[in-house]
Design a protein around this motif. Structure first.
Motif, PDB file in Angstrom:
ATOM      1  N   ASN A   1       0.851  -1.196   0.000  1.00 23.48           N
ATOM      2  CA  ASN A   1       0.000   0.000   0.000  1.00 23.48           C
ATOM      3  C   ASN A   1       0.882   1.240   0.000  1.00 23.48           C
ATOM      4  O   ASN A   1       0.877   2.019   0.966  1.00 23.48           O
ATOM      5  CB  ASN A   1      -0.929   0.000   1.220  1.00 23.48           C
TER       6      ASN A   1
ATOM      7  N   LYS B   1      -5.655   0.035  -5.819  1.00 24.37           N
ATOM      8  CA  LYS B   1      -6.090   0.612  -4.547  1.00 24.37           C
ATOM      9  C   LYS B   1      -7.052   1.755  -4.795  1.00 24.37           C
ATOM     10  O   LYS B   1      -6.981   2.468  -5.785  1.00 24.37           O
ATOM     11  CB  LYS B   1      -4.895   1.097  -3.721  1.00 24.37           C
TER      12      LYS B   1
ATOM     13  N   GLN C   1      -8.426  -1.186   0.876  1.00 24.69           N
ATOM     14  CA  GLN C   1      -8.620  -2.587   0.511  1.00 24.69           C
ATOM     15  C   GLN C   1     -10.025  -3.102   0.829  1.00 24.69           C
ATOM     16  O   GLN C   1     -10.529  -3.984   0.120  1.00 24.69           O
ATOM     17  CB  GLN C   1      -7.583  -3.464   1.239  1.00 24.69           C
TER      18      GLN C   1
ATOM     19  N   THR D   1      -5.493  -7.951   0.584  1.00 25.31           N
ATOM     20  CA  THR D   1      -4.664  -7.143  -0.306  1.00 25.31           C
ATOM     21  C   THR D   1      -4.006  -8.014  -1.365  1.00 25.31           C
ATOM     22  O   THR D   1      -3.953  -7.653  -2.547  1.00 25.31           O
ATOM     23  CB  THR D   1      -3.582  -6.393   0.496  1.00 25.31           C
TER      24      THR D   1
ATOM     25  N   TRP E   1      -4.813   2.019   4.960  1.00 25.24           N
ATOM     26  CA  TRP E   1      -4.753   0.686   4.360  1.00 25.24           C
ATOM     27  C   TRP E   1      -6.138   0.042   4.273  1.00 25.24           C
ATOM     28  O   TRP E   1      -6.497  -0.535   3.238  1.00 25.24           O
ATOM     29  CB  TRP E   1      -3.848  -0.235   5.175  1.00 25.24           C
TER      30      TRP E   1
END
Length: 367
Positions: free
Chosen positions: A59, A365, A71, A354, A67
């Motif tokens: 990330n 992302k 995700q 992820t 983060w």
């Protein structure tokens, strides 16, 4: 824009990981083998840190609280992400409670606790207002001072003729059972799992390619230093080590060189205050930055006064005494439930999601 240097990251991480571990003693449940449990914890602790660094690399340019929305999506990710600044604020209040209890039981017996806690809160808020750069610079100035105190302490202990290597024996008297009880989960969580907080600052590092090397090195050195403190205390007190609430403070009280150099407990207080101050400042700053990023307010500083009031109130009201604070709230609630969920379970789930999104479904992302 100012960036934190690689050295400043190392110093800040190292002092943060020392935290309150050097004053409370780590691994007391393992008795004479407390130093072994600390050394054993380094290995799995580094694996946990590698988990966080892997998530950072998957990330890029995002902090810890970013983060999860990236995700999981905003509706799921933001509520989960809010758990981390709440945790950091809570841990700030725990440090305040540590300060409150230690001062009241060792030095200032008759000083109102609100005065001691309030002054510490004001100092934390002042340096947090200045920003992570000032915190890092302050830690940079403190490290040589702490290392000099550490060396002087060792020299004075040897000169006092109070250390007995036989007190470290027998090694593994009760087998590996007590050691593993210390290592898992508490020894891995603290200080290694708590290092997840630096995922809030890794985007501010001038040389991001050095983050893994720096963080792992600081973990190894802080683990060794805490283990050395344990060995010093055990070599003096033997099996009684595990019965002292503040083993380092007690250890310094036995130093006597020529009936002249004595009563050096103030060194223990300096250790505790400096490491606790850096620890609490980082916790508070990370909490405010997390709230800022999740609520999209322009400046985290508008949150300083409300956060300070909350921290002062909780720091005073958190527990009635040190036994409730440490043995119940910390050992029975914080470590097995809160830390395990936020240090291990959620990051592992995030890593899996992820990986699936980036490697299997090729999803970019989205923050």
């Amino acid at each position: 824009m100012y960036k934190i240097s690689a050295y400043q990251l190392f110093v800040t991480t190292f002092i943060f990981q020392l935290g309150t571990g050097i004053i409370f003693g780590s691994g007391g449940l393992a008795g004479r083998d407390a130093w072994i449990s600390q050394l054993v914890s380094i290995g799995p602790g580094i694996l946990v840190i590698m988990l966080y660094i892997t998530l950072m690399r998957m990330n890029p340019g995002l902090t810890l609280v970013q983060w999860f929305p990236a995700q999981f999506g905003r509706w799921i990710g933001i509520p989960i992400a809010f758990l981390y600044p709440l945790l950091f604020l809570y841990q700030t209040t725990r440090v305040l409670a540590d300060i409150r209890d230690m001062i009241s039981t060792t030095l200032l017996f008759n000083t109102p606790l609100i005065i001691v806690t309030g002054i510490f809160v004001i100092l934390i808020l002042y340096i947090v207002y200045s920003g992570i750069e000032i915190i890092a610079r302050f830690a940079e100035l403190l490290l040589p001072f702490l290392l000099v105190l550490f060396i002087v302490e060792i020299i004075l202990l040897f000169s006092s003729d109070v250390m007995h290597i036989n007190n470290l024996q027998p090694i593994l008297e009760n087998g590996w059972g007590p050691i593993w009880e210390v290592v898992y989960p508490g020894g891995i969580h603290y200080p290694y799992g708590t290092s997840i907080i630096f995922a809030m600052f890794w985007t501010e590092i001038s040389h991001p390619e050095k983050i893994m090397k720096i963080t792992v090195l600081s973990a190894i050195l802080s683990g060794i230093m805490i283990a050395v403190f344990n060995m010093l205390a055990i070599s003096v007190f033997g099996s009684m080590f595990s019965h002292f609430l503040y083993p380092l403070y007690t250890l310094l009280s036995v130093i006597s060189v020529g009936n002249f150099i004595e009563n050096l407990q103030i060194i223990g207080v300096i250790y505790f205050f400096t490491t606790a101050f850096i620890h609490a400042s980082i916790e508070m700053f990370a909490a405010l930055k997390g709230f800022q990023q999740l609520t999209r307010i322009q400046d985290y500083r508008v949150l300083i006064i409300p956060a300070g009031i909350i921290a002062l109130f909780l720091g005073m009201a958190m527990s009635k005494n040190i036994s409730e604070h440490y043995y119940y709230q910390h050992m029975k609630i914080l470590v097995p439930y809160i830390w395990t969920s936020l240090h291990w379970i959620l990051p592992i789930i995030l890593l899996i999601v992820t990986w699936l999104r980036q490697k299997v479904f090729k999803v970019k992302k989205n923050v």
